[in-house]
Design a protein around this motif. Structure first.
Motif, PDB file in Angstrom:
ATOM      1  N   PHE A 387       0.875  -0.832  -0.382  1.00 52.83           N
ATOM      2  CA  PHE A 387       0.045   0.316   0.030  1.00 52.83           C
ATOM      3  C   PHE A 387       0.745   0.984   0.210  1.00 52.83           C
ATOM      4  O   PHE A 387       0.549   2.401  -0.299  1.00 52.83           O
ATOM      5  N   ALA A 388       1.929   1.208   0.522  1.00 51.92           N
ATOM      6  CA  ALA A 388       2.462   2.321   1.621  1.00 51.92           C
ATOM      7  C   ALA A 388       3.389   2.884  -0.551  1.00 51.92           C
ATOM      8  O   ALA A 388       3.494   3.880  -0.747  1.00 51.92           O
ATOM      9  N   TYR A 392       3.153   6.057  -2.819  1.00 51.75           N
ATOM     10  CA  TYR A 392       4.445   6.180  -2.975  1.00 51.75           C
ATOM     11  C   TYR A 392       4.473   7.182  -4.521  1.00 51.75           C
ATOM     12  O   TYR A 392       4.904   8.047  -5.034  1.00 51.75           O
ATOM     13  N   TYR A 393       3.730   6.406  -5.277  1.00 50.58           N
ATOM     14  CA  TYR A 393       4.085   6.085  -6.931  1.00 50.58           C
ATOM     15  C   TYR A 393       2.930   7.279  -7.453  1.00 50.58           C
ATOM     16  O   TYR A 393       3.035   8.649  -7.970  1.00 50.58           O
ATOM     17  N   GLU A 394       1.251   7.437  -6.263  1.00 50.03           N
ATOM     18  CA  GLU A 394       0.810   7.946  -6.434  1.00 50.03           C
ATOM     19  C   GLU A 394       1.066  10.230  -6.249  1.00 50.03           C
ATOM     20  O   GLU A 394       1.073  10.987  -7.094  1.00 50.03           O
ATOM     21  N   ASP A 399       3.160  15.319  -8.576  1.00 46.53           N
ATOM     22  CA  ASP A 399       4.465  16.008  -7.988  1.00 46.53           C
ATOM     23  C   ASP A 399       4.881  15.928  -9.503  1.00 46.53           C
ATOM     24  O   ASP A 399       5.069  17.306  -9.494  1.00 46.53           O
ATOM     25  N   GLN A 400       4.910  15.341 -10.142  1.00 45.66           N
ATOM     26  CA  GLN A 400       5.435  15.606 -12.093  1.00 45.66           C
ATOM     27  C   GLN A 400       3.940  16.574 -12.308  1.00 45.66           C
ATOM     28  O   GLN A 400       4.473  17.066 -13.262  1.00 45.66           O
ATOM     29  N   THR A 412      -5.350  24.329  -8.675  1.00 46.37           N
ATOM     30  CA  THR A 412      -6.560  23.709  -8.538  1.00 46.37           C
ATOM     31  C   THR A 412      -6.661  22.596  -8.742  1.00 46.37           C
ATOM     32  O   THR A 412      -7.560  21.807  -7.699  1.00 46.37           O
ATOM     33  N   ALA A 413      -6.303  21.942 -10.049  1.00 48.30           N
ATOM     34  CA  ALA A 413      -6.567  20.183 -10.159  1.00 48.30           C
ATOM     35  C   ALA A 413      -6.510  19.203  -9.092  1.00 48.30           C
ATOM     36  O   ALA A 413      -6.923  18.325  -9.650  1.00 48.30           O
ATOM     37  N   LEU A 414      -5.323  19.965  -9.168  1.00 44.83           N
ATOM     38  CA  LEU A 414      -4.906  18.965  -7.939  1.00 44.83           C
ATOM     39  C   LEU A 414      -4.807  18.802  -6.195  1.00 44.83           C
ATOM     40  O   LEU A 414      -4.505  17.547  -6.078  1.00 44.83           O
ATOM     41  N   ARG A 415      -5.997  19.846  -6.480  1.00 41.98           N
ATOM     42  CA  ARG A 415      -6.217  19.809  -4.742  1.00 41.98           C
ATOM     43  C   ARG A 415      -7.535  18.479  -4.768  1.00 41.98           C
ATOM     44  O   ARG A 415      -6.761  17.443  -3.219  1.00 41.98           O
ATOM     45  N   PRO A 416      -8.313  17.959  -5.197  1.00 41.81           N
ATOM     46  CA  PRO A 416      -9.114  16.692  -4.852  1.00 41.81           C
ATOM     47  C   PRO A 416      -8.143  15.599  -5.160  1.00 41.81           C
ATOM     48  O   PRO A 416      -8.540  14.688  -4.298  1.00 41.81           O
ATOM     49  N   LYS A 417      -6.793  15.772  -5.750  1.00 41.75           N
ATOM     50  CA  LYS A 417      -6.036  14.674  -5.362  1.00 41.75           C
ATOM     51  C   LYS A 417      -5.590  14.610  -4.346  1.00 41.75           C
ATOM     52  O   LYS A 417      -5.499  13.412  -3.927  1.00 41.75           O
TER      53      LYS A 417
END
Length: 471
Positions: A387-388, A392-394, A399-400, A412-417
């Motif tokens: 799971f970790a 880390y991958y997400e 980050d990319q 702003t589209a990064l907020r929900p993620k």
């Protein structure tokens, strides 16, 4: 002691709660393994089930053994097997029969599992009967009360005499018929036969004068044979053509009784006696449990080594001496390795036999099970590590995506993620032993949020809340 306990002041560690939580984690991990990796458990159970069904590790608690007529060598020997099997927790039910052919008939019909019978019999491989080997000699005794035999032609000596050769189907009759057939007397009766008499009655008949001679295939320990050769009025005939008979009949061997072997004072016999002999052979159903076959052979060897045999054999018993009968594969393996399975000294006989038979299958199964066995106790850590790695991958992908974002809308589209990842981190199961790894995930998420917030500030956007604390 008081000094040690007073300084420093050590609080009660209360390990009960620690142990209970550890047990809960292990149970939960095991249930998760069964739930998600059920197919692994299914195939393992299937493989073990097929192996147990095919190899049958657990032998029967009771077997039946045909032992011939009461008082015969087979009867005496059967009681010795019975005593040795009892010490291993196996019961032998002894079944009397009329003799050799009757014992084999019981075995072929499945009414007994084992038969102590006479060697040299023709047995069809399709009958389902196999030989475990010979376990002792059975000489052909010719007891008589008449004048001493000094000639060469045994058959002429018996002409006109009242002779007992055993009931039809007995081992004695089989051997005598073979001898007379070889001598060319198969189709004519040269003596007066008493066919309806049992072997035990023939002893009394000889001693009372109703018979002149008695043929008897029996071991030295047979009660019937001992009743005659220990009687001073009974003589034992020496076969002058014993060697010739042994050459002509494949399953016949020669044995001898040295002068004075029965009694030193008075000396009996007065001269060496040469006799022909067949063997007592252990026959069994081909499907008899492999552990029982091993136990029969081990008991045979113990009986031979524990007693002083009157008729010995170089190399001892048990042994394959008859080339005409089908052989048990279990017995062949027993003779090849030179005795019982190695582990029989340390574990129950059935387990030693099972391991000896199935060691390759067990080794293959171990290769499959061992990694799983090693993994299951640490499955709680394994689940979290997987799971970790996903988290880390997400975090890496966000980050990319952040560095590629050049507008307020893209950021702003990064907020929900980020909120979704934060929720996962806050709610993830962190079993004992994974706290350090969890802290690394929290630190990675906090670093991501810090970088995103720096971009948000430059764009005049509201910052994201801090990363979750330790869980």
């Amino acid at each position: 002691w008081d000094h040690i306990m007073d300084k420093p002041d050590v609080p009660n560690p209360r390990i009960e709660g620690y142990i209970w939580r550890h047990a809960q984690d292990e149970i939960r991990a095991l249930l998760l393994f069964v739930r998600h990796q059920w197919y692994v458990i299914f195939f393992l159970v299937l493989a073990i089930g097929l192996m147990v069904h095919q190899l049958k590790p657990f032998p029967p608690a009771t077997i039946r053994m045909a032992t011939g007529q009461p008082g015969s060598t087979q009867d005496v020997l059967g009681k010795q097997y019975q005593a040795r099997f009892a010490s291993a927790g196996v019961t032998i039910d002894l079944v009397s029969s009329k003799g050799t052919e009757d014992s084999l008939a019981l075995l072929k019909a499945g009414k007994v599992d084992v038969a102590l019978s006479q060697g040299g019999l023709e047995i069809d491989r399709a009958s389902g009967v196999v030989s475990l080997g010979s376990v002792g000699y059975q000489p052909l005794w010719l007891f008589h009360t008449g004048a001493d035999f000094t000639g060469d032609d045994l058959f002429e000596y018996l002409r006109g005499k009242r002779v007992y050769v055993g009931v039809i189907g007995s081992g004695t009759r089989v051997v005598v018929d073979a001898l007379f057939k070889e001598a060319g007397h198969a189709s004519q009766s040269i003596f007066k036969e008493e066919p309806s008499m049992l072997a035990k009655d023939s002893v009394d008949a000889l001693l009372s004068g109703k018979l002149d001679a008695v043929f008897m295939v029996a071991g030295h320990d047979s009660g019937l044979a001992q009743a005659l050769f220990t009687n001073p009025s009974v003589k034992i005939l020496s076969f002058p053509i014993a060697d010739a008979l042994a050459r002509r009949i494949s399953h016949i061997e020669t044995v001898s009784i040295p002068r004075g072997a029965i009694s030193l004072s008075p000396v009996r016999p007065k001269s060496d006696i040469k006799m022909v002999a067949t063997t007592t052979t252990l026959f069994a159903r081909a499907d008899l449990h492999h552990a029982i076959q091993d136990l029969l052979l081990t008991a045979s060897k113990d009986i031979y080594n524990s007693e002083r045999f009157f008729f010995d054999r170089p190399g001892g018993f048990p042994a394959f001496t008859d080339k005409t009968t089908p052989r048990s594969e279990v017995a062949e393996k027993y003779y090849l390795r030179g005795g019982a399975p190695f582990l029989s000294k340390y574990v129950p006989y059935w387990l030693a036999s099972f391991i000896d038979l199935a060691w390759f299958s067990l080794f293959t199964l171990f290769i499959v099970i061992y990694p799983i066995f090693r993994m299951v106790p640490a499955y709680r850590k394994y689940i979290f590590d997987v799971f970790a790695a996903q988290l880390y991958y997400e975090i890496y992908l966000i980050d990319q995506e952040m560095y590629r974002a050049h507008s307020a809308d893209a950021l702003t589209a990064l907020r929900p993620k980020i909120a979704a990842i934060s929720h996962k981190v806050q709610t993830v199961w962190t079993p004992m032993g994974t706290k350090e790894s969890y802290n690394f995930v929290v630190a990675a998420l906090a670093r991501l949020i810090r970088r995103v917030n720096e971009r948000f500030v430059k764009m005049g956007l509201e910052k994201i809340e801090s990363a979750p604390g330790h869980h």
